[in-house]
Structures are given as C-alpha cells and as structure tokens.
Write an enzyme that holds these catalytic residues in place. Structure first.
Site, PDB file in Angstrom:
ATOM      1  N   SER A 170       0.900  -1.254  -0.030  1.00  0.00           N
ATOM      2  CA  SER A 170       0.005   0.049  -0.067  1.00  0.00           C
ATOM      3  C   SER A 170       0.977   1.310   0.079  1.00  0.00           C
ATOM      4  O   SER A 170       1.778   1.470  -0.823  1.00  0.00           O
ATOM      5  CB  SER A 170      -0.807  -0.264   1.150  1.00  0.00           C
ATOM      6  OG  SER A 170      -1.935   0.909   1.114  1.00  0.00           O
ATOM      7  N   ASP A 187      -5.804  -3.971  -2.385  1.00  0.00           N
ATOM      8  CA  ASP A 187      -4.841  -3.477  -1.519  1.00  0.00           C
ATOM      9  C   ASP A 187      -4.091  -4.738  -0.760  1.00  0.00           C
ATOM     10  O   ASP A 187      -4.794  -5.617  -0.532  1.00  0.00           O
ATOM     11  CB  ASP A 187      -5.425  -2.746  -0.396  1.00  0.00           C
ATOM     12  CG  ASP A 187      -4.324  -2.075   0.332  1.00  0.00           C
ATOM     13  OD1 ASP A 187      -3.520  -2.614   1.230  1.00  0.00           O
ATOM     14  OD2 ASP A 187      -4.421  -0.651   0.683  1.00  0.00           O
TER      15      ASP A 187
END
Length: 726
Positions: free
Chosen positions: A58, A205
């Site tokens: 991320s 993610d």
C-alpha cells in the site's frame, strides 16, 4: 605444519572477505500514516544504513517504490508536503482542463452526481468510489524513467510490491511488470479505489493479506530486515459509535491479524521500528510533516541498535547514485501510439496529445492533455507509459472505455417562497448519450417541470477529430409565467408557451469557450393566467439569427475561488424568417471570482437589452431570485430591458479535507442592484437595492443552499436550492 601455517597467515584475509549481511527494508501499509516512512528513510541514510532490498504494501509500496527507483529522501519529502492530496485521490481533473462541452453540463441547477447507463440501458455502477485516474497519472509522471524496466531487480534497489487478488483472496507479489501499475494495485483499498486489472486478475490493496511483508523481503535473499510498522491501531469500545467505525474496525482487524503473524517471525538480528502515531488517522494527509518527523524520531531512538546493521565498509551504492541523476527522467519521444477500446476513434485521442516528436517528454503538458481526455467522459482511465524501441522512445496512450457506461442522468431542484403564500419550484433532469459515433457525437436532452417548464434536446456532432468545429441542431419547448405591468403595477400574469427549433454551427476555443452562429424559428401562445380576462390572449411567430459567445475558466462551478464566467448573446428577429416583428436583442452576463484564503468575492451581474419595438410579453427578460434581485421569487420580474450588478461574499467555515469526500460549509451574503423596464415607458421598476444571506453545504450531490433575501421594493423571500448556487 606448512598447511597450518598457511591457514594462520591467511585467516584474517578470509575473514575480511566475508560479504556484508544483506539488509531488507519492509514498509507497511497505512494510507496517510505511511508518509512516516519518509522520515524513517531520512534517519537511516543519516546513520549510514545501506538498504539492499525493499518490500512494501500500500503506501509502503508507494514510498518504497519511489525510493527504489532513485528518488532522494528530500525529493520524497517535498513531493509529500507539496502534494494536493485531495486532487491526487480523486478522479476529477482540474476544471480549467475540462473540455468546454463538459463544462456546459454544469449549467442550470443540476446536481453533481450522475447515474450512468450502459448501452443496453442497464444501470452502471463502478467497481470503486474512486477510479484512481489522477493517482495513476501521478505515479506515471514520477516513475516515467522506469517505464521500460520490467524486472524490479533491475531497479537501483530491488523492490517488491504486494497486492491481493479480490477474486481468489490470494497474495500477489509483483517482481516484474509496470512499476506504476504494481504500486497502484498495491494501494487499491477495496470499494474506495477501483481494482486494478493485471493479466486478467482484479487486484486490490495488499494489506488484506500481507500488510507487513517480512516474508517477501526474506524471499529476496536478505540476511536481516528492518521493519517499519505504521498500522492503524484497533478502536476501543467507546470509539465504536457509527457504521463507519464498524467498517473501519473490520478492515483494521484483517490487517492487524496478518501483521501480527509477520511480526512473530522476526529474529534477534532484525530491527522493528514502530513510530508513535497516536492521534493520526489514515486520512490525515494534512499532518504530513508531523508524521515524517515521527518516523525520523522513532528511527533515531534506535540508532544504537541500527549501528549493528551499518556496513563496515563505507562508500555509496553506485547504482543508486546513477539512478538519482535527473537526466534519465525526461526521455526523448520519437513516436506516439494509441491503445484504445472506447467509443471514440484513435484520431480523436491523438488530437489531444500535444507532445512534440523528437523532443524531451513534457510532463506538465502531458498531464494537462490526459486530464482533458479523461474529462471527455468516455474512459474508465486514460494512462500513458514510455516504451523503448529500436527507433527510439514511444509514448503509449492507453484509453480504456468505461465499463459502467457513458450515458448519464442528472437531477436538480430549486424552491422559493415569498413568505406571503406565493411559492415556486422547479425540478430538472438531463440525459446525455455519449459516443454515438467515433467523432464523439452526443445527444443531450434536458427536461424541467414546475413554475418554468422546459424541454430542450440537442444533437451535437463534431466535424473534426479535435471537436474544434461542430454542428448542433436542436428542438425546444417551454412554458413560463411573465408579468405584464403598467406604471409599476402588475396588470396581468401571462402563461407563455413557446416551441421552436434551430441549428448552430460553432467552434470551441481550447477548453475555455465556444462561439456559435445559428438560425432558429419559434411559435407559441400567450394566455392570461391572472388578471383582467378581457386582456387579449394571442399567438406569435419568431424567426431569428443568433450569435453566442461563452467563456468559462472558473475553478469550481458551485463555489469558485478564481476564474471568470462570461456569456454574450446577440439575436436578430427578422420577418424573412417568418417573425412577426423585426427587432434586436442582446444579453451579457459576467461572474469573476477573487479569493484570499477562505474568503471569496464574486463580482458581476447581467444586462439584457431589447432594441426596437416588440411585444413586451414575448420579448421580456426575466430576473429575480436568490442573488438575482433577492427578495423576489425566481424569474418573477419581467422587462424588455434588465440590468443587475452584484457582489457576493462567502467564507468556508470548515477545514479543507484531503480526501474526495469533502463536505465544506459556507456562510455568505450578497449586495445587489438592478432594474427592469420596457421600451415604451409603460413600465420601469427603477433601481432596486437587494441583499441576501445564505448558508450552503456542499454535499456529494451538489450544494444545498438556504437563503433569505429582501429588497427595498418591500419584497422578501426564502430560497432552497439543490444544485447551482449562482
């Protein structure tokens, strides 16, 4: 004995020849909190720590990927602190770069949010609130010098990014591929950002499966790891008050579970850095400097522990030094290629790309061109990359058509009440069909019911690939109330119905304006609605030539801070076009926004003039309403000539958010002066002074505006608008 003596003599040399332990840096995810990694990198460099490999998830993938690609710490810090995060984490291009045709969609009082429809008529819903257009463009611009690097081991520092396959739940580790795309996939928070499709897989993610990818770093062959854990802590029972809190806690539980599992694998030789980030949320992009400082301080505290990781031999990594040279970040472009699966042709897309061939890539111009292309509303995303070929660098434009559809429905509402039992309302809707042919033809239909009924439908056909020239035939119909007055006294209120058609030829002026020349005819009836029934009702015919100039550079149509909005219309009614009378009209309007901090003034007004004799009922301009001679109901003042001057002030009362879901509150007021009069002197309102105060809440649907206005003609009114404020 000789062999033993040999060993004793050369043992020190063999010891010196032992390779330095390889150090891996693990950067965790945490949205805005991930900016803390920059401070960690700054402290590591000051302590002489050499990083041999980076694994990130991320925001950890963002910072780690940029650093691995050669960005210096001070560059990362400048990017993070100067970034317009609200713009970067949204899809909307800057309004100044939106094509003028799309700016016209903001007219009337239609709300911002649209319902999209696919070609089969079904409702199209996106895969995420944010498609990631601006974020992807940002990553491409920062990493354009790595566009041809497919093996991430060939970066200045070997790098890995972690994502999640949302279909299977599997962890996906990017070792190869397109670096900006890998980073973008790693930070695609489910439902917030649309998934990234790579090789047929929908990726989101990486924090869902591996928020602190220690295992990934070890697979890169490192001997010890430096782990930076900036994960969001769990909320307490007292903090669980809304459904949003529960959803956030669910995501946090998921990431903390896999994070704890990774932290449990740390060895005594590894180093764990956990900056103190209490009080900073995952959306606190406004506290970038503080979070960077928190990372720096947390790393400095561990200086003694990190000294064990510092290499014994000094010097700099030559690959990293070379990667930090600025010359490689501006490749020379030899050719431009188009990859396109949208409704419009490749030639249309190519027309918007202004990059000169044989010159270095102009990133600022390209960013603007990509914003304009995306603003056409045909694309899910418009991205670019640079590919090295035998004949030189190729700039590849990838335009992916919208899966959710390109036909749009928008709605709007306004109400006004004069506080004496007389009120008015209008409910409007528009439906736009995009991409009817490869040049980008559109069919726009707008309907309004209420006090002012209206139907307008226009077919807009560009005549060239760049949509510079166009032809636009249209049909129109409307019905509205018009007051007939004598010596300042209202004699009657007519209901005027008008139907017509026409055609315009025009040219767009960059992204800021257009000029149209047209011809049209209309016919209708004017019936007495209120007043003396002996007053005549009548029918009429109109035929006219028209020229119209429009110019719009406002940065925000609802609450502008800078720019102008100008409109000029000239019309000649002529009996040769079956008009009942020959007369001329012109109208002009202007709004100019000037801001200082949270304070904004909008200066401007409007003027309408009827030259020559004509029937007052059918040739009148209408004013009245909030900030258009406040105190009167909407469009309740009629005259063959009207003038209005005004200054509007408003102040933003809430701090600016750093995410697209911003809900600002504005307080403001206006001062106005206007007049309406007829040519034969049978009516002249004289100059009327008016004022208003208002409170506006800018919602995701559009501004919700409550206003109170009054004037020195003893009129006052309350207004409610959902849609445009001005």
């Amino acid at each position: 004995m000789r062999r033993l003596l040999f060993c004793l003599l050369f043992l020190p040399l063999l010891c010196l020849a032992q390779p330095e332990p390889r150090v891996g840096l693990v950067l965790s995810g945490g949205a805005a909190r991930g900016l803390t990694h920059i401070g960690v990198l700054k402290a590591l460099e000051e302590q002489g720590i050499k990083v041999d490999a980076i694994a990130g998830t991320s925001m950890g993938a963002v910072i780690g990927g940029l650093y691995a690609a050669g960005y210096k710490v001070d560059e990362l810090e400048r990017i993070a602190t100067e970034m317009d995060w609200q713009q970067a984490l949204s899809d909307d291009p800057p309004r100044q770069e939106v094509p003028f045709r799309r700016k016209q969609d903001d007219r009337d009082f239609l709300v911002k949010q649209r319902l999209s429809f696919r070609d089969d008529g079904s409702l199209g819903l996106p895969l995420g609130v944010i498609q990631g257009q601006n974020l992807a463009l940002l990553l491409e611009s920062l990493l354009v010098h790595t566009s041809d690097t497919r093996d991430f081991d060939q970066l200045a520092i070997p790098f890995r990014a972690v994502a999640t396959d949302i279909v299977t739940g599997e962890k996906v580790v990017f070792r190869r591929g397109h670096l900006p795309q890998a980073i973008r996939a790693s930070m695609s928070i489910p439902a917030v950002f649309a998934p990234v499709e790579v090789n047929g897989r929908l990726l989101v993610d990486g924090g869902m499966v591996d928020n602190i990818p220690v295992d990934v770093a070890r697979e890169m062959g490192v001997d010890r790891v430096i782990v930076v854990d900036i994960g969001t802590p769990l909320r307490s029972r007292k903090e669980m008050n809304t459904v949003v809190d529960v959803l956030n806690q669910s995501v946090t539980l998921m990431t903390r579970t896999n994070s704890e599992a990774q932290l449990a694998t740390l060895r005594p030789t590894d180093v764990l850095i956990q900056p103190s980030l209490a009080g900073y949320a995952a959306t606190d992009f406004g506290h970038t400097r503080e979070m960077i400082d928190a990372g720096y301080r947390a790393t400095q505290i561990l200086a003694t522990r990190l000294a064990e990781v510092r290499p014994q031999a000094g010097g700099h990594d030559q690959e990293l030094v070379s990667a930090r040279l600025p010359s490689e970040r501006t490749p020379v472009i030899r050719t431009i290629l188009i990859e396109n699966d949208s409704k419009i042709g490749d030639a249309v897309i190519r027309r918007y790309i202004r990059q000169p061939l044989g010159e270095p890539l102009d990133l600022d111009r390209l960013q603007s061109d990509m914003s304009t292309l995306y603003g056409l509303d045909y694309f899910e995303q418009v991205q670019y990359r640079v590919v090295k070929r035998k004949d030189g660098n190729a700039l590849v434009i990838n335009a992916r058509g919208k899966r959710a559809g390109t036909d749009y429905l928008r709605l709007g509402l306004n109400l006004s009440d004069d506080m004496r039992g007389d009120s008015a309302f209008n409910l409007g809707a528009s439906y736009r069909m995009n991409g009817i042919n490869t040049l980008g033809a559109e069919w726009l239909t707008r309907v309004q019911i209420g006090d002012h009924q209206k139907l307008y439908t226009e077919f807009y056909q560009p005549l060239d690939a760049g949509s510079r020239y166009f032809v636009a035939p249209y049909l129109t119909g409307e019905a509205q109330n018009v007051e007939a007055a004598l010596d300042d006294a209202v004699l009657a209120e007519y209901r005027v119905e008008r139907y017509g058609y026409g055609i315009n030829l025009g040219r767009q002026i960059a992204n800021n304006g257009e000029i149209r020349f047209g011809i049209g005819q209309a016919w209708g009836e004017a019936d007495v609605k209120i007043g003396d029934p002996d007053l005549p009702s009548f029918s009429f015919n109109e035929g006219y030539y028209e020229a119209k100039y429009s110019f719009d550079t406002l940065d925000n149509v609802d609450f502008p801070h800078e720019g102008e909005d100008i409109s000029l219309t000239l019309r000649q009614y002529d009996p040769s076009l079956d008009s009942d009378a020959r007369y001329r009209q012109w109208s002009f309007s202007l709004d100019k926004a000037i801001s200082s901090g949270p304070n904004t003034f909008v200066l401007g007004g409007a003027y309408g003039r009827t030259l020559d004799d004509a029937d007052a009922v059918t040739s009148s301009f209408l004013i009245g309403g909030a900030r258009q001679l406040s105190g009167f109901r909407q469009d309740s003042v009629a005259g063959q000539n009207v003038s209005l001057a005004r200054v509007v002030y408003y102040r933003r009362m809430t701090p600016r958010a750093f995410l697209p879901l911003d809900f600002p509150l504005y307080l403001g007021g206006s001062l106005e002066r206007g007049r309406a009069w007829n040519n034969d002197d049978d009516f002249d309102s004289g100059y009327i002074n008016a004022a208003s105060v208002f409170v506006s809440f800018d919602t995701p649907l559009g501004p919700l505006d409550f206003s109170y206005g009054l004037n020195d003609a003893s009129e006052q009114a309350l207004y409610l608008n959902l849609g445009r404020v001005f």
